[in-house]
Design a protein around this motif. Sequence first.
Motif, PDB file in Angstrom:
ATOM      1  N   ALA A 150      54.647  32.040 -31.023  1.00  0.00           N
ATOM      2  CA  ALA A 150      55.420  30.710 -30.455  1.00  0.00           C
ATOM      3  C   ALA A 150      53.675  29.982 -29.608  1.00  0.00           C
ATOM      4  CB  ALA A 150      55.658  31.471 -28.998  1.00  0.00           C
ATOM      5  N   ARG A 151      52.779  30.306 -29.649  1.00  0.00           N
ATOM      6  CA  ARG A 151      51.234  29.754 -30.093  1.00  0.00           C
ATOM      7  C   ARG A 151      50.902  28.719 -30.519  1.00  0.00           C
ATOM      8  NH1 ARG A 151      48.197  34.761 -27.419  1.00  0.00           N
ATOM      9  NH2 ARG A 151      49.544  35.399 -26.521  1.00  0.00           N
ATOM     10  N   TYR A 152      51.759  28.644 -31.622  1.00  0.00           N
ATOM     11  CA  TYR A 152      51.532  27.494 -32.887  1.00  0.00           C
ATOM     12  C   TYR A 152      53.385  27.210 -32.601  1.00  0.00           C
ATOM     13  CZ  TYR A 152      47.233  29.242 -35.424  1.00  0.00           C
ATOM     14  OH  TYR A 152      45.893  29.686 -34.623  1.00  0.00           O
ATOM     15  N   MET A 153      54.356  27.599 -32.005  1.00  0.00           N
ATOM     16  CA  MET A 153      55.575  26.526 -32.477  1.00  0.00           C
ATOM     17  C   MET A 153      55.712  26.550 -30.829  1.00  0.00           C
ATOM     18  SD  MET A 153      56.690  28.783 -35.368  1.00  0.00           S
ATOM     19  CE  MET A 153      57.274  29.628 -37.125  1.00  0.00           C
ATOM     20  N   THR A 165      42.163  37.242 -21.691  1.00  0.00           N
ATOM     21  CA  THR A 165      41.702  37.599 -20.517  1.00  0.00           C
ATOM     22  C   THR A 165      40.657  38.785 -21.488  1.00  0.00           C
ATOM     23  OG1 THR A 165      40.904  37.875 -18.024  1.00  0.00           O
ATOM     24  CG2 THR A 165      43.122  38.442 -19.337  1.00  0.00           C
ATOM     25  N   ALA A 166      39.553  39.068 -20.754  1.00  0.00           N
ATOM     26  CA  ALA A 166      38.453  40.135 -21.020  1.00  0.00           C
ATOM     27  C   ALA A 166      39.264  41.569 -19.996  1.00  0.00           C
ATOM     28  CB  ALA A 166      37.846  40.451 -20.177  1.00  0.00           C
ATOM     29  N   ALA A 167      39.231  42.578 -20.950  1.00  0.00           N
ATOM     30  CA  ALA A 167      40.038  43.630 -20.379  1.00  0.00           C
ATOM     31  C   ALA A 167      39.594  44.319 -19.167  1.00  0.00           C
ATOM     32  CB  ALA A 167      40.248  44.377 -21.129  1.00  0.00           C
ATOM     33  N   VAL A 168      39.257  43.406 -18.212  1.00  0.00           N
ATOM     34  CA  VAL A 168      38.784  44.244 -17.215  1.00  0.00           C
ATOM     35  C   VAL A 168      39.983  44.172 -16.059  1.00  0.00           C
ATOM     36  CG1 VAL A 168      36.631  43.789 -15.220  1.00  0.00           C
ATOM     37  CG2 VAL A 168      36.403  43.975 -17.880  1.00  0.00           C
ATOM     38  N   GLU A 169      40.284  44.830 -15.148  1.00  0.00           N
ATOM     39  CA  GLU A 169      40.787  44.553 -14.259  1.00  0.00           C
ATOM     40  C   GLU A 169      40.552  44.931 -12.692  1.00  0.00           C
ATOM     41  OE1 GLU A 169      43.945  43.200 -13.465  1.00  0.00           O
ATOM     42  OE2 GLU A 169      44.765  43.081 -15.328  1.00  0.00           O
ATOM     43  N   ALA A 291      45.440  42.906 -23.777  1.00  0.00           N
ATOM     44  CA  ALA A 291      44.803  41.568 -22.766  1.00  0.00           C
ATOM     45  C   ALA A 291      43.901  40.458 -23.607  1.00  0.00           C
ATOM     46  CB  ALA A 291      43.547  42.450 -21.627  1.00  0.00           C
ATOM     47  N   PRO A 292      42.776  40.557 -24.539  1.00  0.00           N
ATOM     48  CA  PRO A 292      42.221  39.724 -24.358  1.00  0.00           C
ATOM     49  C   PRO A 292      42.847  38.928 -26.024  1.00  0.00           C
ATOM     50  CG  PRO A 292      40.871  41.912 -25.168  1.00  0.00           C
ATOM     51  CD  PRO A 292      41.921  41.813 -24.511  1.00  0.00           C
ATOM     52  N   ILE A 293      44.437  39.453 -25.654  1.00  0.00           N
ATOM     53  CA  ILE A 293      45.038  37.818 -26.688  1.00  0.00           C
ATOM     54  C   ILE A 293      46.298  37.730 -26.112  1.00  0.00           C
ATOM     55  CG2 ILE A 293      44.294  38.637 -29.433  1.00  0.00           C
ATOM     56  CD1 ILE A 293      46.649  40.412 -29.183  1.00  0.00           C
ATOM     57  N   GLY A 294      46.106  38.093 -24.732  1.00  0.00           N
ATOM     58  CA  GLY A 294      47.269  37.857 -24.118  1.00  0.00           C
ATOM     59  C   GLY A 294      48.471  38.327 -24.475  1.00  0.00           C
TER      60      GLY A 294
END
Length: 323
Positions: A150-153, A165-169, A291-294
């Motif tokens: 879906a990121r491309y379509m 996002t960075a994996a910091v919560e 998290a870095p790839i959502g």
Amino acid sequence: MIESTNVNAPAWSDFPRTVLRGIGQVMFQDSMWTGFLFLVGIFWGAYAEDSGIVAWGALTGVVVSTITGYFLRLSDENGAQGLWGFNGVLVGCAFPTFMANTIWMWLALILCAAMTTWVRTALNKVFAPYNCTSFTFPFVLCTWFFLLAARYMHGMAPEFEAIPTAAVETTGHLDMGFGHLVIYWLKGISQVFLINSWVTGIFFLAGLAVSSLRTALWAAIASAVALFMIIGWGGPAVDIAQGLYGFSAVLTGIALGSTFCNPGSWRTWIWSLLGIAATVFIQAGMNAAFAPIGLATLTGPFCIGTWLFLMPGYKLFAPAKTS
């Protein structure tokens, strides 16, 4: 179990029952009444959150994956038990949850739901030597690919996916009042179907109790254990409040506590609680990794956690054989 084609596929007259059982099988319940209560809970929760499309996606997904089983003439036993449908219903919940409501999203949902039926057959062959099954991993695997695509379509734009996002919560503020804790606990159960509603959690517990009080108990225990663990270890407040650390633990608890291990053994209780605890850490670890790839982990933590506890094949926890 390895599936093969079968000329004696279930009769189409059994289709409504097969569909409802497919919904119930998400939590390992071969009961049309469980499936019915689950479906009611899905519709209630989806419309309560102004996301009625999720409920219709769930119904579409389970119908499509079940029809695919009929088309492929798969095992009569698997079809009658609803095992063609449970991955499809989860696909149907996930697509409208994460992607924009377009005709292209619906066409992709239909394709992905259908795929889970034969992907389940393929993956079960992989797991057969280990006396294990693929669980909901066909849903997880297929949905991951479609969500990434879906990121491309842009015809099925990922409008509601997490932002990479960075994996910091940060933990944030969490209301620890008893009433709020009950709501978080019930949402941990409702999120099995990606529904953020405590009322839906009640429907799901009722559906489980109709089929098996033991299973309902393990779902309740697993969600409670996961909740207090993630609070104790300082997890992110927003995720805790939405029940996002409970759903995979709930499935692990049901799998180990009332489905695949000897339910009459005290050792099973300990083993199941350990499995639930491990799943919470697997969930947190996968959340950090993804998290870095959502990308959502979906029920991946349940699959991994349960495999790790069932694949050793310890006879100590095996159900007693019946004559």
